[in-house]
Design a protein around this motif. Sequence first.
Motif, PDB file in Angstrom:
ATOM      1  N   LEU A   1      22.625  18.243 -51.295  1.00 25.56           N
ATOM      2  CA  LEU A   1      21.562  17.322 -51.694  1.00 25.56           C
ATOM      3  C   LEU A   1      20.323  17.498 -50.822  1.00 25.56           C
ATOM      4  O   LEU A   1      19.190  17.521 -51.311  1.00 25.56           O
ATOM      5  CB  LEU A   1      22.059  15.870 -51.614  1.00 25.56           C
ATOM      6  N   LEU A   2      20.559  17.639 -49.523  1.00 23.07           N
ATOM      7  CA  LEU A   2      19.452  17.778 -48.579  1.00 23.07           C
ATOM      8  C   LEU A   2      18.638  19.043 -48.887  1.00 23.07           C
ATOM      9  O   LEU A   2      17.403  19.027 -48.911  1.00 23.07           O
ATOM     10  CB  LEU A   2      20.015  17.841 -47.147  1.00 23.07           C
ATOM     11  N   THR A   3      19.372  20.140 -49.133  1.00 22.44           N
ATOM     12  CA  THR A   3      18.698  21.403 -49.442  1.00 22.44           C
ATOM     13  C   THR A   3      17.895  21.274 -50.734  1.00 22.44           C
ATOM     14  O   THR A   3      16.754  21.719 -50.829  1.00 22.44           O
ATOM     15  CB  THR A   3      19.728  22.534 -49.587  1.00 22.44           C
ATOM     16  N   TYR A   4      18.504  20.603 -51.736  1.00 26.99           N
ATOM     17  CA  TYR A   4      17.832  20.403 -53.022  1.00 26.99           C
ATOM     18  C   TYR A   4      16.534  19.624 -52.833  1.00 26.99           C
ATOM     19  O   TYR A   4      15.469  20.011 -53.325  1.00 26.99           O
ATOM     20  CB  TYR A   4      18.776  19.660 -53.978  1.00 26.99           C
ATOM     21  N   VAL A   5      16.614  18.546 -52.058  1.00 25.42           N
ATOM     22  CA  VAL A   5      15.440  17.713 -51.831  1.00 25.42           C
ATOM     23  C   VAL A   5      14.345  18.495 -51.108  1.00 25.42           C
ATOM     24  O   VAL A   5      13.160  18.397 -51.421  1.00 25.42           O
ATOM     25  CB  VAL A   5      15.830  16.436 -51.031  1.00 25.42           C
ATOM     26  N   GLN A   6      14.758  19.298 -50.147  1.00 29.40           N
ATOM     27  CA  GLN A   6      13.778  20.036 -49.360  1.00 29.40           C
ATOM     28  C   GLN A   6      13.072  21.119 -50.170  1.00 29.40           C
ATOM     29  O   GLN A   6      11.981  21.547 -49.830  1.00 29.40           O
ATOM     30  CB  GLN A   6      14.453  20.659 -48.128  1.00 29.40           C
ATOM     31  N   LYS A   7      13.718  21.552 -51.253  1.00 32.90           N
ATOM     32  CA  LYS A   7      13.107  22.584 -52.101  1.00 32.90           C
ATOM     33  C   LYS A   7      12.032  22.002 -53.013  1.00 32.90           C
ATOM     34  O   LYS A   7      11.328  22.732 -53.689  1.00 32.90           O
ATOM     35  CB  LYS A   7      14.200  23.268 -52.950  1.00 32.90           C
TER      36      LYS A   7
ATOM     37  N   GLN B   1       9.639  14.471 -48.553  1.00 30.90           N
ATOM     38  CA  GLN B   1      10.993  14.466 -48.005  1.00 30.90           C
ATOM     39  C   GLN B   1      11.035  14.889 -46.551  1.00 30.90           C
ATOM     40  O   GLN B   1      12.068  14.792 -45.904  1.00 30.90           O
ATOM     41  CB  GLN B   1      11.899  15.368 -48.849  1.00 30.90           C
ATOM     42  N   ALA B   2       9.919  15.350 -46.010  1.00 25.86           N
ATOM     43  CA  ALA B   2       9.918  15.894 -44.660  1.00 25.86           C
ATOM     44  C   ALA B   2      10.521  14.909 -43.665  1.00 25.86           C
ATOM     45  O   ALA B   2      10.232  13.714 -43.712  1.00 25.86           O
ATOM     46  CB  ALA B   2       8.509  16.257 -44.230  1.00 25.86           C
ATOM     47  N   GLY B   3      11.339  15.379 -42.788  1.00 24.20           N
ATOM     48  CA  GLY B   3      11.898  14.513 -41.756  1.00 24.20           C
ATOM     49  C   GLY B   3      13.326  14.085 -42.009  1.00 24.20           C
ATOM     50  O   GLY B   3      14.011  13.625 -41.106  1.00 24.20           O
TER      51      GLY B   3
END
Lengths: 374, 246
Positions: free
Chosen positions: A111-117, A123-125
């Motif tokens: 999920l984190l990787t998806y959001v960061q893409k 989403q930073a931080g």
Amino acid sequence: MLGEIFSDYTLRTVSIGSAVVGACGAVIGSFAVLRRQSLVGDALTHSALPGIVLAFIVTGSKDISVLLTGAFISAFIGAAFMRFIIKNTQIKEDTSLGIVLSVFFGLGIVLLTYVQKQPDATQAGLETFLFGQAATIMQRDVVFMSVVMLVILGVVFTFWKEFKLLVFDAEYGQSSGFNMRYMDILLTVLMVLAIVLGLQTVGVVLMSAMVVAPAASARQWTDKMGIMVLLSAVFGAFSAVIGAVVSSLYTKLPTGPVIVVVLSSVVFVSLVLSPRRGIFWQLVKYEKNKRALRLEATLAALRELSMQHEDKCHGHEECVLRVMKSEGAPLGKTLRLLSQKGWATEVTRGKWAITEEGLKEADKFLHLIKDNNQ
Amino acid sequence: MVTETNTHVSAIKIEDLTVAYRDKPVLWDVDLDVPAGVLMAVSGPNGAGKTTLIKSILGLIKPVAGQVQVFGMSYRQNRKTVAYVPQKSSVDWDFPTDVLDVVLMGRYGHLGWIKRPGKKDKDLAKEALDKVGMLHLSYRQINQLSGGQKQRVFLARALVQDAMVYLMDEPFQGIDAVTERTIIGLLKELRSLGKTVLVVHHDLQTVKEYFDRIALLNIRLIVAGAVDDIFTDENLKKTYGGLKTF
């Protein structure tokens, strides 16, 4: 440095916040360690991650209370899932811990990787939740954290007797009319609370150290449960503050790992140097016992030899003594120690006899041995 | 030995009790009547369900079928009349506390939720420790106790529960001869006070000397009654499958 901490607004906020995190994790951790469930904390912290990211995806907010609410729900689901697996399958506790930890953490990372893409930068931080960043603590957070701490400590204090039963002898507690399942759930809720509190500061990956290390260290120094919990809280708060301050002074150093480094030294000192349980003192005690036994064995041999002679001052050859005592021990040193204590005397060179004092001493411990055997 | 007027009052009455772990039965259709005021052994081979029987009486295990009554009521309603001595290996003796604190746990059931033990409870705990010959060790760390001393601590904890029925799981396992004499002396004293004592017991050599009743168990209840009547080679063979004779 201490003065600096209390004059600088950010450092003060960070220190207080971290102390709260350290104390809470350590208090609840004491119960986990005593129940031999140290790794439950590890599984629960990791299972908080998908909750943080999902909370962000759903609300679009990076408000800390929103994210931590997500973390709380997610970690609690992890706990429930673990319980479900143990109860309804043949899978054992350690395996179910492993399953929950890896499944939830894996999901969180995906999920984190998806959001960061995502193209926008809102989403930073979020990734700071992996290893923690104490510098992000605000004064508002500190107030909230302190309230949660008071709740945790209040519940622990109120149900002290019941928690003790749960940890020491849950079945007996159940038979005495206390619903131990409720206590177990209550302890799990407290643990999730304590963990969620620390996610911002210490991070998902290393929060479990905050739960286990202070408690394991505290256990080394005391044999009283109350003191152990207090000491654990002190260790936890101390390590968290040092770690947080150091990581805040050097920007971009994640807080979690620094705290763990500090905690490691606390654990190391406790394992080695604590009285009674520490490795060092156990070695010292072992050597002392060995020497005392050698003295007694040689004294007993001298006594036996003196029985065979009218003249108590008759000297006996060292080589005879060497045969009679336990092998491998240095005889010369033992005899010198005996004469220093006035229990034996060197009649002529290389010939030894027991003294009146020595006889009394030998009778004393030979009696002790007899009493113990009865 | 036991007056016949006592025997029609049941301290514990077990009916059709069946317990299973997954598909495997551990206890099968057990009926057992423990009259008030007796000292009864529960014996049988390993895996016969002796511990399970005790735990079922205490409501720690949910049976598949059947019911247990303590003086005519459910355990829940009558739990204050029952004291429990678990196997001493069931707890971690490295737990950071002292002897007195463990014995005080026997008062928790009377205190109820949240309330802490007070002076009266401490006095009772010390009295019980005196009875088991452990008063001088009240403040000893529990990780420094011998096997026999641990068993005495558990017995003292049960004594302060001030119950009518005492359930004990292998109190004679791994203890010294002095402790064994102390414990059996106390159990006989409890019986003489009209209490009921049910003991999981392994050593068939001492059954006749220690107990007036026995229940022979091997998943099913083989037979139960007065030791003088039913403690026979034939019944032991039925229970132990011919492996043990007396």
